[in-house]
Design an enzyme around this catalytic site. Sequence first.
Site, short mmCIF file in Angstrom:
data_model
loop_
_atom_site.label_atom_id
_atom_site.label_comp_id
_atom_site.label_asym_id
_atom_site.label_seq_id
_atom_site.Cartn_x
_atom_site.Cartn_y
_atom_site.Cartn_z
CB ALA A 68 -0.87 -0.01 1.25
N GLY A 111 0.42 -5.02 0.87
CA GLY A 111 -0.75 -5.04 0.00
C GLY A 111 -0.47 -5.69 -1.35
CD GLU A 114 -2.69 -7.60 2.77
OE1 GLU A 114 -2.41 -6.42 2.45
OE2 GLU A 114 -3.25 -7.89 3.83
CD GLU A 134 1.29 -5.65 5.61
OE1 GLU A 134 2.06 -6.58 5.92
OE2 GLU A 134 0.54 -5.70 4.61
C1 HXC Z 1 4.96 4.40 -0.93
C2 HXC Z 1 6.88 3.47 -1.79
C3 HXC Z 1 6.52 2.20 -1.27
C4 HXC Z 1 5.28 2.10 -0.56
C5 HXC Z 1 8.41 2.00 -2.28
N1 HXC Z 1 8.06 3.27 -2.40
N2 HXC Z 1 7.48 1.31 -1.60
N3 HXC Z 1 6.10 4.54 -1.61
N4 HXC Z 1 4.55 3.22 -0.41
N5 HXC Z 1 4.82 0.93 -0.06
C6 HXC Z 1 8.80 4.37 -3.07
C7 HXC Z 1 9.96 4.80 -2.22
O1 HXC Z 1 9.55 5.70 -1.23
C8 HXC Z 1 10.84 5.47 -3.28
O2 HXC Z 1 10.32 6.73 -3.56
C9 HXC Z 1 10.61 4.59 -4.51
O3 HXC Z 1 9.38 3.89 -4.26
C10 HXC Z 1 11.70 3.56 -4.69
O4 HXC Z 1 11.84 2.81 -3.49
P1 HXC Z 1 13.22 2.58 -2.72
O5 HXC Z 1 12.90 2.29 -1.31
O6 HXC Z 1 14.17 3.68 -3.00
O7 HXC Z 1 13.73 1.27 -3.48
P2 HXC Z 1 14.69 0.13 -2.92
O8 HXC Z 1 15.82 0.75 -2.13
O9 HXC Z 1 14.99 -0.72 -4.08
O10 HXC Z 1 13.82 -0.69 -1.85
C11 HXC Z 1 12.68 -1.43 -2.29
C12 HXC Z 1 11.81 -1.86 -1.09
C13 HXC Z 1 11.44 -0.59 -0.27
C14 HXC Z 1 12.56 -2.85 -0.20
C15 HXC Z 1 10.57 -2.54 -1.64
O11 HXC Z 1 10.92 0.40 -1.15
C16 HXC Z 1 10.41 -0.84 0.77
O12 HXC Z 1 10.71 -1.37 1.84
N6 HXC Z 1 9.18 -0.41 0.55
C17 HXC Z 1 8.09 -0.51 1.49
C18 HXC Z 1 7.60 -1.92 1.59
C19 HXC Z 1 6.46 -2.05 2.59
O13 HXC Z 1 6.64 -1.76 3.77
N7 HXC Z 1 5.29 -2.45 2.11
C20 HXC Z 1 4.13 -2.60 2.95
C21 HXC Z 1 3.38 -1.32 2.95
S1 HXC Z 1 2.05 -1.38 4.12
P3 HXC Z 1 11.28 8.03 -3.70
O14 HXC Z 1 10.31 9.15 -3.86
O15 HXC Z 1 12.11 8.06 -2.45
O16 HXC Z 1 12.08 7.69 -4.93
C22 HXC Z 1 0.86 -2.21 3.37
C23 HXC Z 1 -0.39 -2.29 4.17
C24 HXC Z 1 -1.36 -3.17 3.49
O17 HXC Z 1 0.97 -2.68 2.31
C25 HXC Z 1 -2.70 -2.89 4.00
C26 HXC Z 1 -3.72 -3.40 3.08
C27 HXC Z 1 -3.52 -3.17 1.63
#
Ligand code: HXC
Length: 260
Positions: A68, A111, A114, A134
């Site tokens: 998400a 997400g 999911e 999460e």
């Molecule tokens: C918003 C995101 C994002 C996310 C990545 N980006 N994931 N933005 N929400 N979930 C953005 C980053 O901020 C960054 O933007 C760009 O994408 C590239 O990501 P990087 O982190 O620079 O890439 P990398 O170093 O290769 O790392 C990849 C990654 C990391 C390991 C996947 O991005 C990450 O940990 N992302 C979050 C993963 C996460 O926690 N997902 C769960 C979300 S909660 P900028 O602007 O800096 O370039 C969820 C709740 C579900 O899903 C509830 C129901 C649906």
Amino acid sequence: THADYTSILISEPAPGVSQITVNRPKALNALNSTLFHELNSALRTFSTDDNVRCVVLTGSEKAFAAGADIKEMKDKQFAEVYKGDFLAHWTELSQFRKPIVAAVSGYALGGGCELAMMCDIILASPTAVFGQPEINLGVIPGAGGTQRLTHAIGKSRAMELVLTGGNFSAQQASEWGLVSRVVEQGSVVDEAVKVAGKIAGKGMLAVQAGKEGVNAAYEMSLANGLHFERRLFHQLFATNDQKGGMNAFANKQKAQWTHS
Ligand code: HXC
């Protein structure tokens, strides 16, 4: 129309197959409201179109979806998410009655994992990385992660993953039965289109009944599920496709489906 979408791309890679490609490359396909609005809208048009008989859902080589959109979500308040039932429309895809094949490359986190699990079949690239991270954000999965992952891979593994936020590989996903198989690097979309093309070549009514039957196994006791399956089976004898399919076999011909 499909051309107005900003966060997804629509294509028709094979007869009867429509493909939805999640397309927010700058955010690793992070899932937001606009994207789900478009996804639901596309599925709504597909649901009434007999020329769409199977759907492929994919992302990019680097990310199916990294979860998400945390930036969109971070300032939300309880009253708002509760009153508006935040995430309810994110799971609309699970009500879609035609099969959806997920082609997963790269990150399928939160997400994203999911969303893949809401699909009917998951094919994975060797690069696929799954996880429910999460817990690292102070929350838990909210679009089925604690439920569908547990059904798919069992309590102990799901519990470990949900509580530690650790990732798992395509290989593990395959060994645990979350994905149907891991395909060669670079071929996951082609393979998904192949599977979808095979499904699109069958009679739609039987396909729909088959999907309903398998899904019932997740909702019902064995006795109720078997009863439900038998009724679906009986109902197919009211279709032209059953007559056409069985007569074609008996006459050594290829079945021509009319989807009726
Ligand atoms: C918003 C995101 C994002 C996310 C990545 N980006 N994931 N933005 N929400 N979930 C953005 C980053 O901020 C960054 O933007 C760009 O994408 C590239 O990501 P990087 O982190 O620079 O890439 P990398 O170093 O290769 O790392 C990849 C990654 C990391 C390991 C996947 O991005 C990450 O940990 N992302 C979050 C993963 C996460 O926690 N997902 C769960 C979300 S909660 P900028 O602007 O800096 O370039 C969820 C709740 C579900 O899903 C509830 C129901 C649906």
